[in-house]
Design a protein around this motif. Structure first.
Motif, PDB file in Angstrom:
ATOM      1  N   MET A  45      -4.598  -6.575   5.316  1.00 47.85           N
ATOM      2  CA  MET A  45      -4.294  -7.199   4.057  1.00 47.85           C
ATOM      3  C   MET A  45      -4.896  -8.607   4.019  1.00 47.85           C
ATOM      4  N   LYS A  46      -4.793  -9.337   5.136  1.00 50.79           N
ATOM      5  CA  LYS A  46      -5.353 -10.693   5.196  1.00 50.79           C
ATOM      6  C   LYS A  46      -6.846 -10.669   4.955  1.00 50.79           C
ATOM      7  N   ARG A  47      -7.507  -9.647   5.467  1.00 52.33           N
ATOM      8  CA  ARG A  47      -8.951  -9.530   5.317  1.00 52.33           C
ATOM      9  C   ARG A  47      -9.362  -9.448   3.845  1.00 52.33           C
ATOM     10  N   HIS A  48      -8.530  -8.837   3.013  1.00 56.77           N
ATOM     11  CA  HIS A  48      -8.853  -8.684   1.596  1.00 56.77           C
ATOM     12  C   HIS A  48      -8.383  -9.872   0.760  1.00 56.77           C
ATOM     13  N   LEU A  49      -7.257 -10.441   1.118  1.00 58.24           N
ATOM     14  CA  LEU A  49      -6.690 -11.511   0.302  1.00 58.24           C
ATOM     15  C   LEU A  49      -7.309 -12.881   0.567  1.00 58.24           C
ATOM     16  N   GLU A  50      -7.762 -13.110   1.801  1.00 63.95           N
ATOM     17  CA  GLU A  50      -8.310 -14.423   2.130  1.00 63.95           C
ATOM     18  C   GLU A  50      -9.515 -14.799   1.264  1.00 63.95           C
ATOM     19  N   PRO A  51     -10.535 -13.925   1.110  1.00 56.82           N
ATOM     20  CA  PRO A  51     -11.655 -14.314   0.251  1.00 56.82           C
ATOM     21  C   PRO A  51     -11.240 -14.510  -1.206  1.00 56.82           C
ATOM     22  N   LEU A  52     -10.274 -13.725  -1.672  1.00 50.10           N
ATOM     23  CA  LEU A  52      -9.792 -13.882  -3.047  1.00 50.10           C
ATOM     24  C   LEU A  52      -9.043 -15.201  -3.217  1.00 50.10           C
ATOM     25  N   ALA A  53      -8.270 -15.596  -2.203  1.00 51.61           N
ATOM     26  CA  ALA A  53      -7.541 -16.872  -2.266  1.00 51.61           C
ATOM     27  C   ALA A  53      -8.519 -18.043  -2.252  1.00 51.61           C
ATOM     28  N   ILE A  54      -9.539 -17.961  -1.421  1.00 48.88           N
ATOM     29  CA  ILE A  54     -10.546 -19.024  -1.365  1.00 48.88           C
ATOM     30  C   ILE A  54     -11.261 -19.126  -2.717  1.00 48.88           C
ATOM     31  N   ALA A  55     -11.611 -17.987  -3.286  1.00 43.97           N
ATOM     32  CA  ALA A  55     -12.286 -17.982  -4.593  1.00 43.97           C
ATOM     33  C   ALA A  55     -11.385 -18.578  -5.669  1.00 43.97           C
ATOM     34  N   ALA A  56     -10.123 -18.204  -5.676  1.00 45.09           N
ATOM     35  CA  ALA A  56      -9.194 -18.727  -6.681  1.00 45.09           C
ATOM     36  C   ALA A  56      -9.046 -20.242  -6.539  1.00 45.09           C
ATOM     37  N   THR A  57      -8.933 -20.715  -5.304  1.00 49.96           N
ATOM     38  CA  THR A  57      -8.808 -22.150  -5.066  1.00 49.96           C
ATOM     39  C   THR A  57     -10.055 -22.892  -5.531  1.00 49.96           C
ATOM     40  N   THR A  58     -11.224 -22.338  -5.225  1.00 46.21           N
ATOM     41  CA  THR A  58     -12.488 -22.963  -5.617  1.00 46.21           C
ATOM     42  C   THR A  58     -12.599 -23.055  -7.133  1.00 46.21           C
ATOM     43  N   MET A  59     -12.271 -21.972  -7.819  1.00 43.79           N
ATOM     44  CA  MET A  59     -12.467 -21.938  -9.263  1.00 43.79           C
ATOM     45  C   MET A  59     -11.381 -22.670 -10.041  1.00 43.79           C
ATOM     46  N   LEU A  73     -17.841  -3.910   2.962  1.00 38.05           N
ATOM     47  CA  LEU A  73     -16.743  -3.275   3.691  1.00 38.05           C
ATOM     48  C   LEU A  73     -16.970  -1.772   3.704  1.00 38.05           C
ATOM     49  N   SER A  74     -16.940  -1.182   4.890  1.00 38.08           N
ATOM     50  CA  SER A  74     -17.319   0.230   4.997  1.00 38.08           C
ATOM     51  C   SER A  74     -16.191   1.146   5.452  1.00 38.08           C
ATOM     52  N   ASP A  75     -15.041   0.612   5.771  1.00 42.16           N
ATOM     53  CA  ASP A  75     -13.922   1.445   6.214  1.00 42.16           C
ATOM     54  C   ASP A  75     -13.445   2.311   5.048  1.00 42.16           C
ATOM     55  N   PRO A  76     -13.366   3.629   5.242  1.00 43.76           N
ATOM     56  CA  PRO A  76     -12.940   4.513   4.134  1.00 43.76           C
ATOM     57  C   PRO A  76     -11.549   4.178   3.579  1.00 43.76           C
ATOM     58  N   ILE A  77     -10.690   3.627   4.401  1.00 40.38           N
ATOM     59  CA  ILE A  77      -9.346   3.256   3.945  1.00 40.38           C
ATOM     60  C   ILE A  77      -9.424   2.103   2.945  1.00 40.38           C
ATOM     61  N   GLU A  78     -10.438   1.255   3.110  1.00 44.46           N
ATOM     62  CA  GLU A  78     -10.585   0.089   2.250  1.00 44.46           C
ATOM     63  C   GLU A  78     -11.300   0.400   0.938  1.00 44.46           C
ATOM     64  N   GLN A  79     -11.871   1.573   0.797  1.00 46.17           N
ATOM     65  CA  GLN A  79     -12.681   1.900  -0.380  1.00 46.17           C
ATOM     66  C   GLN A  79     -11.969   1.712  -1.712  1.00 46.17           C
ATOM     67  N   PRO A  80     -10.726   2.168  -1.882  1.00 47.42           N
ATOM     68  CA  PRO A  80     -10.067   1.950  -3.186  1.00 47.42           C
ATOM     69  C   PRO A  80      -9.908   0.468  -3.526  1.00 47.42           C
ATOM     70  N   ILE A  81      -9.618  -0.340  -2.513  1.00 47.52           N
ATOM     71  CA  ILE A  81      -9.479  -1.785  -2.736  1.00 47.52           C
ATOM     72  C   ILE A  81     -10.825  -2.374  -3.137  1.00 47.52           C
ATOM     73  N   CYS A  82     -11.855  -2.024  -2.382  1.00 47.07           N
ATOM     74  CA  CYS A  82     -13.193  -2.547  -2.654  1.00 47.07           C
ATOM     75  C   CYS A  82     -13.664  -2.147  -4.050  1.00 47.07           C
ATOM     76  N   GLU A  83     -13.468  -0.908  -4.409  1.00 49.20           N
ATOM     77  CA  GLU A  83     -13.891  -0.430  -5.725  1.00 49.20           C
ATOM     78  C   GLU A  83     -13.158  -1.165  -6.841  1.00 49.20           C
ATOM     79  N   ALA A  84     -11.863  -1.417  -6.647  1.00 45.83           N
ATOM     80  CA  ALA A  84     -11.080  -2.121  -7.667  1.00 45.83           C
ATOM     81  C   ALA A  84     -11.560  -3.565  -7.826  1.00 45.83           C
ATOM     82  N   VAL A  85     -11.820  -4.236  -6.714  1.00 46.37           N
ATOM     83  CA  VAL A  85     -12.280  -5.630  -6.783  1.00 46.37           C
ATOM     84  C   VAL A  85     -13.670  -5.688  -7.398  1.00 46.37           C
ATOM     85  N   LEU A  86     -14.566  -4.803  -6.961  1.00 54.27           N
ATOM     86  CA  LEU A  86     -15.926  -4.801  -7.504  1.00 54.27           C
ATOM     87  C   LEU A  86     -15.927  -4.489  -9.002  1.00 54.27           C
ATOM     88  N   ARG A  87     -15.099  -3.556  -9.419  1.00 54.30           N
ATOM     89  CA  ARG A  87     -14.993  -3.217 -10.837  1.00 54.30           C
ATOM     90  C   ARG A  87     -14.484  -4.421 -11.638  1.00 54.30           C
TER      91      ARG A  87
END
Length: 107
Positions: free
Chosen positions: A1-15, A39-53
């Motif tokens: 979870m930290k792996r996905h939220l950390e870049p989003l938190a940094i982006a939110a803080t920057t913007m 990110l290539s882990d199949p478990i992470e695919q739904p998260i990645c697709e949602a963020v990219l979308r």
């Protein structure tokens, strides 16, 4: 979870900074897109697709010309973030982009 939220938190803080510039917004979107695309882990695919979308939706609604021009006109960045896209960002295309923006801002 930290792996996905950390870049989003940094982006939110920057913007959310009061001194956030348009070029920083585009570079942040690009960095997030690149991170979640790699990110290539199949478990992470739904998260990645949602963020990219979500990023693609926000970018499609944005005034893209202004953001791109802000990066190009930044004396430290210029065309370096667009390296590899030289067919899209030819000198003529850049001149056209700046001319369109000039005509919009100074009718």
């Amino acid at each position: 979870m930290k792996r996905h939220l950390e870049p989003l938190a940094i982006a939110a803080t920057t913007m959310q900074e009061g001194a956030c510039r348009l070029d920083q917004v585009l570079i942040t979107f690009g960095t997030l897109y690149q991170f979640f695309s790699q990110l290539s882990d199949p478990i992470e695919q739904p998260i990645c697709e949602a963020v990219l979308r979500s990023i693609e939706t926000r970018w499609s609604k944005a005034d893209q010309d202004v953001f791109i021009a802000a990066v190009i006109l930044n004396p430290f960045l210029k065309l370096s973030p667009f390296r590899g896209l030289s067919s899209i960002f030819s000198q003529m295309a850049i001149n056209d982009l700046i001319s369109r923006l000039w005509a919009r801002f100074y009718p």
